[in-house]
Design an enzyme around this catalytic site. Structure first.
Site, PDB file in Angstrom:
ATOM      1  N   GLU A 125       0.874  -1.168   0.000  1.00 52.29           N
ATOM      2  CA  GLU A 125       0.000   0.000   0.000  1.00 52.29           C
ATOM      3  C   GLU A 125       0.910   1.216   0.000  1.00 52.29           C
ATOM      4  O   GLU A 125       1.707   1.408   0.924  1.00 52.29           O
ATOM      5  CB  GLU A 125      -0.921   0.028   1.218  1.00 52.29           C
ATOM      6  CG  GLU A 125      -1.861   1.215   1.192  1.00 52.29           C
ATOM      7  CD  GLU A 125      -2.521   1.493   2.525  1.00 52.29           C
ATOM      8  OE1 GLU A 125      -2.541   2.675   2.942  1.00 52.29           O
ATOM      9  OE2 GLU A 125      -2.991   0.530   3.161  1.00 52.29           O
TER      10      GLU A 125
ATOM     11  N   CYS B  42      -2.708   7.511   4.932  1.00 50.72           N
ATOM     12  CA  CYS B  42      -2.566   7.077   3.534  1.00 50.72           C
ATOM     13  C   CYS B  42      -3.864   7.258   2.769  1.00 50.72           C
ATOM     14  O   CYS B  42      -3.848   7.621   1.586  1.00 50.72           O
ATOM     15  CB  CYS B  42      -2.129   5.617   3.473  1.00 50.72           C
ATOM     16  SG  CYS B  42      -0.497   5.307   4.168  1.00 50.72           S
TER      17      CYS B  42
END
Length: 492
Positions: free
Chosen positions: A233, A267
C-alpha cells in the site's frame, strides 16, 4: 545486535522516549532461522486453533487499551482519538480475519478434468516466512492486521517497524505472546530500513510493505529478483467530491475528519476536494468555520482534536508545500503556519484555494493537515479531475442520490459514499488497496489472507487414466473424446 543505538523521541516535545539497540543484518538472518524452525508446527495446527489465538489477541488489545494508546501517542504525537482509531481497528480486524480464516483456508472441491473419474481439491499452503515493513503513521493497527492474516494462513512473521515507532511493534509482539502465540512466530527487528531491508528481502518468502511509492518500487524490484511475492500500500492524493445534492454540513464534517484525522498523516486521507458550483459557497464557509473550531495540542487529553506531526522531516515537507503554493498564488483560507508555541512539529490545519498545476502540492502527496479546494462546474468535471492522478488509493463522494453511481466511475481501490475513509477501511471482510502508483495487491478480506498462501491443486484420477484405452487407436480415441467434450460443454 549492532553497537548502534536507536533513540526514540516524543514528537510532542522531542523528549527522549526510549533507547533500543539497533539490529544488524545478521539479526535478521537469525530471526529468519527461528521463524522457519517454529513455522511447521504452527502450520500443522488446524486453522481453527490458529484462529483462536488471533481471536484472543483482539481481547488482549482491548484489555490493554490505555497502554496501547499511550505508546502510540508517545511515538507518533497523534491525538488520543486518532490513536484510538488504531486500537479499534486492530481489535476488530483480527477478530474478523479469525472468523473468516477457517472457511477461506478449507480444502475446496473443484470440478475435475473428467466428471466422476477425476476428483480435484484446491488447497492453500502457507508460504513459510513473511516479512512486514511498516510505516510510522499507523504503527500498531497496520502490523496487527497484516500479521494476523499472515499468521492465520500458517506463516511465521518478521516485522520491521519504522525507526520512529519501534515500541508499538514490540508491544504488539508482547500482546501476541499474551494471546498464546508460540515463540518464534512473530519477531521484531528494529533499525533503519536501509540497513535491514535488503537482509529481510533475502530472508523471507513474501514481503508486505506500507510506505512511499518510491520505496515500494525499489522493494518490488528486489522481490522480483528473487521471484517472491510482494504486496504494497503506497502513496495517495485522495479526492473528495461534493455533489450538488450533498448534505453540505455532513460533507463539511466528513472533510474535516478525512483531511485532519491523524494530523493529516493518513494514507487514505483526503488532500483534494472538488465541489460542484451550486454548493461551493455554503461548503467553503462551513469548512473554514469548522476548521477554526479544531482544538490543537499535545498530550493524552481526549479533548484534543489534532496532535503533532511525527517529525521535523514531515514539518519541513508540509511547510515547503504550503509556502510554494502561496508564493505561486494560492489563497490560504485557514491555517497555513507552523505552531512552535505548541511543540516542535505542530502545524495548523490548513485549507487552500486557487491551487494550480505549477504548485507542488497540486499533484504530489503532502501527507499532512493540508487540503486544497477546487470549484467544478458539474459532476462530470468532478469525476474527471478526481481521476486525473497517477494515484488511486481512496476516494470519497458526498451525494444524496448519486453516490454509488459516481463511485463506480472513480479510479480508486476504495471509495466511500457519505464518509471520508473509515467506512471502506473498516470493512475488514472486503479488500483494501490501490490502483496505479498507490500499490499492488490487497490487504483485508479474502485477497489479503490468501496472498500469504500458495494455491495447490490435488487431482486424483479413478478407474481409468486420461489416455487412449487399450485397443483404441489414437484417432479413434480423439474422435470419441471430441464427442464427449462437445457433450460435456453443452451440459456444463
Amino acid at each position: 545486535m549492532s553497537s548502534e543505538q536507536l533513540i526514540v523521541r516524543r514528537p510532542f516535545d522531542a523528549s527522549e522516549y526510549g533507547v533500543l539497540s539497533a539490529a544488524a543484518p545478521s539479526d535478521v538472518i537469525a530471526a529468519a532461522a527461528r521463524g522457519r524452525a517454529a513455522q511447521p508446527a504452527w502450520a500443522a495446527l488446524p486453522v481453527r486453533e490458529r484462529a483462536r489465538v488471533l481471536s484472543r489477541l483482539a481481547e488482549v488489545i482491548l484489555a490493554n487499551r490505555d497502554r496501547v494508546l499511550d505508546t502510540i501517542q508517545d511515538e507518533t504525537g497523534k491525538s488520543r482519538l486518532s490513536a484510538f482509531e488504531e486500537v479499534l481497528d486492530a481489535a476488530r480486524a483480527v477478530r474478523v480475519f479469525a472468523r473468516q480464516a477457517p472457511g477461506l483456508l478449507r480444502p475446496t472441491r473443484r470440478a475435475g478434468a473428467i466428471p466422476v473419474l477425476t476428483k480435484t481439491v484446491e488447497h492453500h499452503v502457507p508460504l513459510g516466512l513473511v516479512g512486514i515493513i511498516n510505516p510510522w503513521n499507523y504503527p500498531f493497527n497496520l502490523p496487527a492486521s497484516d500479521a494476523a492474516q499472515a499468521l492465520l494462513a500458517g506463516n511465521a512473521v518478521i516485522l520491521k517497524p519504522d525507526s520512529q515507532t519501534p515500541h508499538c511493534g514490540l508491544l504488539l509482539a508482547e500482546l501476541l505472546a499474551d494471546a498464546g502465540l508460540p515463540d518464534g512466530l512473530f519477531q521484531v527487528v528494529t533499525g533503519a530500513g536501509s540497513v535491514l531491508g535488503p537482509a529481510l528481502v533475502e530472508a523471507v518468502d513474501f514481503l508486505m510493505f506500507t510506505g512511499s511509492t518510491a520505496t515500494g518500487k525499489v522493494l518490488a524490484h528486489a522481490c522480483a529478483e528473487r521471484l517472491i511475492g510482494f504486496s504494497a500500500e503506497l502513496g495517495g492524493k485522495n479526492p473528495l467530491l461534493v455533489l450538488a445534492d450533498a448534505n453540505v454540513p455532513a460533507a463539511v464534517a466528513g472533510t474535516v475528519r478525512g483531511a485532519f484525522a491523524n494530523t493529516g498523516q493518513v494514507c487514505v486521507g483526503i488532500e483534494r476536494v472538488y465541489v460542484v458550483a451550486e454548493v461551493w459557497d455554503a461548503f467553503v464557509a462551513g469548512l473554514v468555520a469548522a476548521v477554526g473550531e479544531l482544538r490543537i495540542g499535545a498530550g493524552h487529553d481526549w479533548s484534543i482534536d489534532v496532535g503533532s506531526l511525527s517529525s521535523a522531516k514531515q514539518l519541513a515537507t508540509i511547510s515547503a508545500h504550503v509556502d510554494d503554493a502561496v508564493a505561486k498564488g494560492a489563497t490560504v483560507l485557514a491555517g497555513g503556519r507552523a505552531r512552535p508555541d505548541l511543540g516542535p512539529y505542530f502545524y495548523e490545519p490548513t485549507v487552500l484555494t486557487d491551487v494550480t498545476e505549477e504548485m507542488t502540492l497540486c499533484r504530489d502527496e503532502t501527507f499532512g493537515p493540508v487540503v486544497s479546494l477546487y470549484r467544478v462546474a458539474d459532476e462530470a468535471e468532478a469525476i474527471a479531475r478526481a481521476n486525473d492522478s497517477v494515484y488511486g488509493l481512496n476516494a470519497s463522494v458526498w451525494s444524496a442520490r448519486r453516490g454509488e453511481a459516481v463511485a463506480a466511475q472513480l479510479r480508486a481501490g476504495t471509495v466511500n459514499v457519505n464518509e471520508s475513509y473509515a467506512a471502506a477501511w473498516g470493512s475488514h471482510a472486503a479488500p483494501m488497496g490501490g490502483f496505479g502508483e498507490s500499490g499492488m495487491g490487497r490487504r483485508h478480506g479474502s485477497q489479503g489472507l490468501l496472498k500469504y498462501t500458495e494455491a495447490q491443486s490435488v487431482a486424483v484420477q479413478r478407474l481409468h487414466p486420461i489416455a487412449p484405452p487399450r485397443g483404441f487407436t489414437n484417432q479413434r480415441y480423439a474422435d470419441l473424446m471430441t464427442k464427449a467434450i462437445a457433450l460435456l460443454n453443452k451440459v456444463n
